[in-house]
Scaffold this motif. Sequence first.
Motif, PDB file in Angstrom:
ATOM      1  N   PHE A 416      52.363 -26.124 -45.355  1.00 26.59           N
ATOM      2  CA  PHE A 416      52.814 -28.035 -45.447  1.00 26.59           C
ATOM      3  C   PHE A 416      53.913 -27.834 -45.904  1.00 26.59           C
ATOM      4  O   PHE A 416      54.865 -28.299 -46.123  1.00 26.59           O
ATOM      5  N   ASN A 417      53.759 -27.261 -47.579  1.00 29.96           N
ATOM      6  CA  ASN A 417      54.751 -27.917 -48.505  1.00 29.96           C
ATOM      7  C   ASN A 417      55.461 -27.148 -48.334  1.00 29.96           C
ATOM      8  O   ASN A 417      56.645 -27.783 -48.254  1.00 29.96           O
ATOM      9  N   ASP A 418      56.383 -25.855 -47.908  1.00 22.66           N
ATOM     10  CA  ASP A 418      57.124 -25.199 -47.710  1.00 22.66           C
ATOM     11  C   ASP A 418      57.705 -26.438 -46.497  1.00 22.66           C
ATOM     12  O   ASP A 418      59.130 -26.444 -46.684  1.00 22.66           O
ATOM     13  N   ILE A 419      57.381 -26.612 -45.535  1.00 22.46           N
ATOM     14  CA  ILE A 419      57.998 -27.899 -44.197  1.00 22.46           C
ATOM     15  C   ILE A 419      58.765 -29.109 -45.077  1.00 22.46           C
ATOM     16  O   ILE A 419      59.872 -29.498 -44.886  1.00 22.46           O
ATOM     17  N   LEU A 420      57.462 -29.832 -45.816  1.00 16.22           N
ATOM     18  CA  LEU A 420      58.398 -30.643 -46.254  1.00 16.22           C
ATOM     19  C   LEU A 420      59.803 -30.683 -47.502  1.00 16.22           C
ATOM     20  O   LEU A 420      60.116 -31.459 -47.830  1.00 16.22           O
ATOM     21  N   PHE A 421      59.828 -29.030 -47.880  1.00 14.95           N
ATOM     22  CA  PHE A 421      60.335 -28.551 -48.893  1.00 14.95           C
ATOM     23  C   PHE A 421      61.998 -29.033 -48.499  1.00 14.95           C
ATOM     24  O   PHE A 421      63.180 -29.409 -48.593  1.00 14.95           O
ATOM     25  N   LEU A 422      61.663 -28.173 -47.316  1.00  9.57           N
ATOM     26  CA  LEU A 422      62.529 -28.284 -46.009  1.00  9.57           C
ATOM     27  C   LEU A 422      63.624 -29.355 -45.284  1.00  9.57           C
ATOM     28  O   LEU A 422      64.738 -30.130 -45.477  1.00  9.57           O
ATOM     29  N   VAL A 423      62.819 -30.244 -45.030  1.00  9.95           N
ATOM     30  CA  VAL A 423      63.117 -32.200 -44.285  1.00  9.95           C
ATOM     31  C   VAL A 423      63.566 -32.155 -46.012  1.00  9.95           C
ATOM     32  O   VAL A 423      65.152 -32.325 -45.284  1.00  9.95           O
ATOM     33  N   ASN A 424      63.029 -32.002 -46.731  1.00  6.87           N
ATOM     34  CA  ASN A 424      63.807 -33.190 -48.206  1.00  6.87           C
ATOM     35  C   ASN A 424      65.016 -32.683 -48.573  1.00  6.87           C
ATOM     36  O   ASN A 424      66.410 -33.304 -48.845  1.00  6.87           O
ATOM     37  N   ARG A 425      65.275 -30.577 -48.041  1.00  4.70           N
ATOM     38  CA  ARG A 425      66.419 -30.438 -48.420  1.00  4.70           C
ATOM     39  C   ARG A 425      67.396 -30.153 -47.779  1.00  4.70           C
ATOM     40  O   ARG A 425      68.953 -30.846 -47.407  1.00  4.70           O
TER      41      ARG A 425
END
Length: 425
Positions: A416-425
């Motif tokens: 879940f954190n990784d998905i948020l990270f990629l969206v923010n990138r």
Amino acid sequence: KAFGITVKTFSLGWGKKIYSFNYGETEYCISLLPLGGYCQLKGEEVLKQAIENNSDTIESEEGSLYSVSPWKRIVVFFAGPFMNLVFSIVVLSIIWFNGFSYFSPESRIILASEYSSSGELFPADQAGLRTGDRIISIDDRPILNYHEIREAIALNPEEKLKITAMRDGQAISAVITPELNKNTGGGKIGIYPWIDPVIAKITPGSPAEISGLKEGDKITAVSGVKINNQMDLYDKLISKPDKIDLTYIRNNTVNTVTMVLHYDIKGETDPGFIFDIHKYSTPDYSIPQAFRKGVSESFTTLFASIKGLKSLFGGVNLNKAVSGPIRITYMVGEAASQAFSEGIEQGFINFFQFLSLISIALFFMNLLPIPALDGGQILFSAFEIILRKNFKPKFIYRYQIVGFVFIFFLLFFSLFNDILFLVNR
């Protein structure tokens, strides 16, 4: 195998097998997902059969994991994580023996509070440091550049450090306690590196190139306001001006040029130049010296991992501080691409340094006393030695289920954190 345990499958990667061959009693294969690997040991199906048959004991089948003594199982479970540590030591020793170069600002600092509108005072302010101070040692360890300052501060959140700095030719001492950075789990004291505003590189097609700036130009003022370092320049860009007048020196001649700025959807701008920072080269080390450096750096990273785990319970932002396989893969790729842009040699060095960092984290994490991890299995086997009895299959099964549930939750959270990270990138 040395202890008589049959290895049924040795796989590089996880998931569907894409290539395999048999040698002796073992199937060697390459699997689809290149995230680690596994050894399938004989005995897992024996445990399953004992549970299905409601048996109080596990059948001691020859070659089974449960047919050998607990201390042998401890060695087997420890061997996998231990090879991660060995990998890191070997790789880092080779890197230190070959030597490498890296870029870093000098050890001169800028107080972040001078560019903050909140009026907040940071540990650097409270310790009496000033903009322009040059840090020469931390806890009596000589400091060469800002990279070493950042490392010492990041590795010691909420721990007192003795700092010695030079100011106007005089040595001053201060005691400072870095705050915990809740986004990273590392320490911070509220400083930036001092970088002289001398242009080292210009991006083709950027506002800097269009305005006529060249490498070697030293920027001295922005829209009539004097600047001394890179933070003075960035501070003038906070208001998002459409254009700025840059005064610079080239060949001892003062010039002024107007630069038109462009902003992306996040409201950020890139003028298109990079300021000059210093290049450092490691000393020539003998093989024993390089090996000692490899061991030292590996264990420094290990201790940092332990502190990092402790910080997870100290109020850090778990959404930003915890990474999963997707983000780690992204970070490896990003580190490699940036490093290879500086050259093949630098690319390989940075890439393998990052892999060594991950290997140390795997060594530490896999030895945590969590069921289903190697550390949990070691703890389980150790209790068998202490209590001098074998546990019932159902107890072993429930013990492992607890571990799998925990691991599943951790993977779900990190994904879940990784998905948020990629969206923010």
